[in-house]
Design a protein around this motif. Structure first.
Motif, short mmCIF file in Angstrom:
data_model
loop_
_atom_site.label_atom_id
_atom_site.label_comp_id
_atom_site.label_asym_id
_atom_site.label_seq_id
_atom_site.Cartn_x
_atom_site.Cartn_y
_atom_site.Cartn_z
N ASN A 419 0.80 -1.23 0.00
CA ASN A 419 0.00 0.00 0.00
C ASN A 419 0.84 1.28 0.00
O ASN A 419 0.52 2.25 0.70
N ASN A 420 1.93 1.26 -0.77
CA ASN A 420 2.77 2.44 -0.90
C ASN A 420 3.32 2.90 0.46
O ASN A 420 3.58 4.08 0.67
N SER A 421 3.50 1.95 1.38
CA SER A 421 3.98 2.29 2.72
C SER A 421 5.37 1.74 3.01
O SER A 421 6.09 2.30 3.83
N LYS A 424 7.61 3.89 -1.12
CA LYS A 424 6.74 5.02 -1.42
C LYS A 424 7.22 5.74 -2.67
O LYS A 424 8.39 6.08 -2.77
N TYR A 442 0.24 6.16 10.12
CA TYR A 442 0.61 6.71 8.82
C TYR A 442 0.78 5.62 7.76
O TYR A 442 1.36 5.87 6.70
N ILE A 444 -1.17 3.05 5.25
CA ILE A 444 -2.46 2.73 4.65
C ILE A 444 -2.75 1.25 4.89
O ILE A 444 -2.02 0.38 4.41
N GLY A 445 -3.80 0.98 5.62
CA GLY A 445 -4.09 -0.41 6.00
C GLY A 445 -3.97 -0.62 7.49
O GLY A 445 -4.24 -1.70 8.00
N ASN A 488 -6.90 -4.45 2.71
CA ASN A 488 -7.75 -3.59 1.87
C ASN A 488 -9.23 -3.88 2.09
O ASN A 488 -10.06 -2.97 2.08
N LEU A 491 -10.33 -2.21 5.16
CA LEU A 491 -10.24 -0.75 5.08
C LEU A 491 -11.27 -0.14 4.13
O LEU A 491 -11.49 1.06 4.13
N TRP A 501 -11.45 0.29 -2.74
CA TRP A 501 -10.25 -0.53 -2.90
C TRP A 501 -10.40 -1.62 -3.95
O TRP A 501 -9.57 -2.53 -4.02
N SER A 504 -7.32 -1.76 -6.39
CA SER A 504 -6.09 -2.13 -5.69
C SER A 504 -6.09 -3.62 -5.36
O SER A 504 -5.06 -4.30 -5.51
#
Length: 659
Positions: A419-421, A424, A442, A444-445, A488, A491, A501, A504
């Motif tokens: 999740n781009n965490s 990034k 901070y 995502i998820g 996801n 969330l 989502w 994704s």
């Protein structure tokens, strides 16, 4: 491994003699040069910018005294902050020379409270005048603190440098010809600080900005010679074995003599110290650490250290510094492999570091026998779920993605899965977090995703950066993908008649099935892309009444299709993919069948007549499928059924292998 660092550094100093001048810059702040004459009087009281002082704002390097600022700072700086206490036990003055006084304006919160300095919180909105007034108070309080420490600093610095004081005169084994100038420097510091406060740029100093006062009268060559002597004298921690002149160094190690519970009580080694270094090696490690601290960087991070490869070390470091911008490790290797037409990079140590408030921290230091940049054949992420993205107000089916290099894998797969965490990418900025702290607020998820990152990020780092193909196995990969999809699902929100989502999750399932055989060391896993397309064809025939469900995989995929259709019937105000969780929690097929049957009962009135026949054929097959099957190994097929185009909606068009 320490020996490899020493060899690496010595090789660089020999092959690139000017490397110690690369990317070197003075501290941000005010640098003032003081002239004291032979009688001890202050000669340049009328301080002029560009002649007697310069201000560096951290950006503009076009200042007249740039080289002087760098050279004098280097000749008066500390070895480590711990050793600053020998000059000033309270560590308020940070220079380590009787020829300079340097300090910053940084107070901790406790000190601010004690001194009456305001501590602005994020929620506060102080005016510019309040900020200005508070910073002026910080400077005033810092000056008081510094002047209180000057007497001890003067005495200690003279002692450490071997310049002794007696009856106001200075002498060593031989008369020190600059004694009057040194005494004049310290005697005039109050007046010097008064004059410095009148410099316009002084009002800009705050926080970690520095004020450096240099005694320029003493030639810089003399200062450098004495500073080098000081470094050799103080480079070791603790006792030095006098005959061999070996000792313990502070290079990323803790000297535990004051911490008895950390000492090796049963070791045969002297004082429990496992390794001592020669003075020459200790200086080399100190030099290496100075290179690591450069801003901007002059050494890449992670840093590859080739074994018996001085020429390659030189090439890597030069390539890194010639680019103009700070290259990431992936961009560095991309250019290296392209420039020298390389297929692999063998036999090197990889050192990964982080620069923290407490200093440099070693995250990982390991040997890499062979780095593979190119993967074994192109890997294609097939769009088995028909994921699509919004393009010019319409949805377009996304294309297949080709993964050719290990960093394509990181950029495409790792970024999407976490999740781009973990990786990034935003506005062309590429940031990874394989070792730093992770705040679930901070990520995502949330907690589920942050826990997943914590669990697997080091294995992923080893797989990518150290080419450890055993770091991730098939079961680990399946767990990563399932938990990622689940994060996801938990969330998800439903807005504008769309599941947030949806796309994704589809992308993740595409990655899961396309890379399904990539982490199978035994090569016994089937081609999931082919399998899913076969299941689509089979379910299409089932919805027409042409065949029965032929396997547990068919049952799981068909159940997913059925649940997807039933979710579309829901008119719940809280309609999200979280509605899938009760189905995913069913451990046996009969329990899943019961849950689906209950949902059919709720929505049977809303089943469109157009699709009723297809729905009934599939529902009858799913709900009557025999056996009490374990659902855990079939969850991936169930999810594939949920997120593939629902075949029930088809009218006459047949499923093809391209869907």
């Amino acid at each position: 491994m320490i020996r490899e660092i020493i060899n690496f550094t010595n090789g660089l100093l020999s092959d690139i003699p000017d490397i110690m001048q690369w990317n070197i810059q003075p501290d941000k702040g005010l640098h003032v040069f003081i002239d004291i004459d032979e009688t001890g009087n202050w000669a340049n009281q009328n301080l002029q910018q560009g002649i007697d002082y310069d201000y560096y704002d951290g950006k503009n390097q076009d200042i007249k005294l740039w080289n002087d600022c760098i050279r004098y700072q280097e000749a008066t700086e500390y070895i480590t902050m711990n050793k600053v206490s020998k000059f000033d036990k309270k560590k308020k003055i940070h220079s380590c020379s009787p020829f300079a006084v340097a300090f910053n304006f940084n107070f901790n919160d406790k000190e601010k409270s004690e001194l009456g300095i305001k501590i602005f919180k994020k929620s506060d909105k102080p005016s510019k005048e309040e900020f200005k007034s508070n910073n002026a108070l910080i400077r005033a309080k810092r000056r008081i603190v510094i002047e209180e420490r000057l007497k001890d600093y003067q005495s200690n610095s003279l002692s450490i440098y071997g310049i002794k004081e007696k009856d106001g005169d200075l002498f060593s084994n031989q008369p020190f010809i600059y004694g009057k100038q040194i005494m004049g420097f310290f005697n005039n510091l109050h007046k010097i600080l008064n004059a410095v406060e009148l410099i316009a740029e002084y009002s800009l100093l705050t926080g970690k900005d520095y004020l450096h006062l240099y005694l320029r009268t003493i030639p810089i060559d003399v200062q450098e010679e004495l500073h080098n002597r000081y470094v050799k004298q103080e480079i070791f921690s603790g006792e030095v074995m006098s005959k061999e002149h070996f000792g313990s160094v502070g290079f990323f190690t803790a000297y535990n003599q004051k911490k008895p519970f950390l000492r090796h009580r049963t070791s045969f080694l002297k004082d429990g110290v496992s390794q001592r270094f020669s003075e020459e090696d200790a200086i080399t490690l100190y030099t290496f650490e100075k290179l690591l601290r450069r801003k901007p960087q002059c050494l890449p991070n992670p840093l590859p250290i080739m074994i018996d490869g001085r020429e390659w070390n030189k090439r890597v470091i030069k390539l890194f510094n010639e680019s103009g911008d700070t290259l990431s490790f992936r961009d560095l290797l991309k250019q290296l492999f392209a420039k020298y037409n390389m297929k692999s990079l063998p036999n090197y140590y990889l050192l990964n570091l982080s620069k923290t408030v407490s200093g440099i921290v070693i995250n990982d230091f390991d040997f890499v026998p062979l780095f593979r940049y190119y993967l074994d054949g192109d890997i294609v992420v097939s769009n088995v779920t028909n994921s699509s993205s919004l393009q010019d107000k319409s949805f377009e089916r996304e294309r297949e993605i080709s993964i050719k290099t290990i960093f394509d894998f990181e950029r495409v797969t790792v970024r999407e899965v976490f999740n781009n965490s973990l990786v990034k990418i935003k506005e062309d900025k590429y940031v990874t977090n394989y070792f730093g702290e992770i705040d679930s607020n901070y990520v995502i998820g949330g907690t589920l995703m942050s826990n997943l990152i914590q669990k697997y990020r080091k294995a992923i780092y080893a797989y990518i950066y150290k080419s450890d193909t055993n770091a991730i196995n098939a079961s680990m990969f399946d767990d990563i993908m399932y938990q990622s999809v689940l994060s996801n699902i938990k969330l998800d929100t439903f807005e504008n008649k769309r599941f947030e989502w949806n796309n994704s999750i589809k992308k993740k399932i595409n990655i899961w099935f396309s890379l399904y055989k990539m982490f199978n060391q035994n090569d016994k896993r089937e081609n999931m892309v082919t399998k899913i397309n076969e299941l689509k064809n089979e379910i299409s025939r089932v919805t027409k009444g042409e065949t029965d469900l032929l396997s547990p995989e068919s049952f799981a995929f068909g159940a997913g299709q059925l649940v997807s259709y039933l979710m579309d019937r829901s008119v719940s105000t809280n309609k999200t993919y979280a509605m899938l969780e009760p189905y995913l929690q069913k451990g046996k097929s009969r329990l899943l069948q019961d849950a689906i049957a209950q949902t059919v009962t709720v929505y049977k009135h809303d089943i469109n007549q157009i699709y009723k026949g297809r729905f009934e054929f599939l529902a009858s097959q799913v709900l009557t499928y025999g056996g009490d099957i374990d659902m855990k190994p079939l969850l991936k097929y169930f999810l594939a059924g949920c997120f593939s185009p629902c075949i029930i909606y088809e009218k006459t068009k047949e499923i093809t292998n391209n869907n």
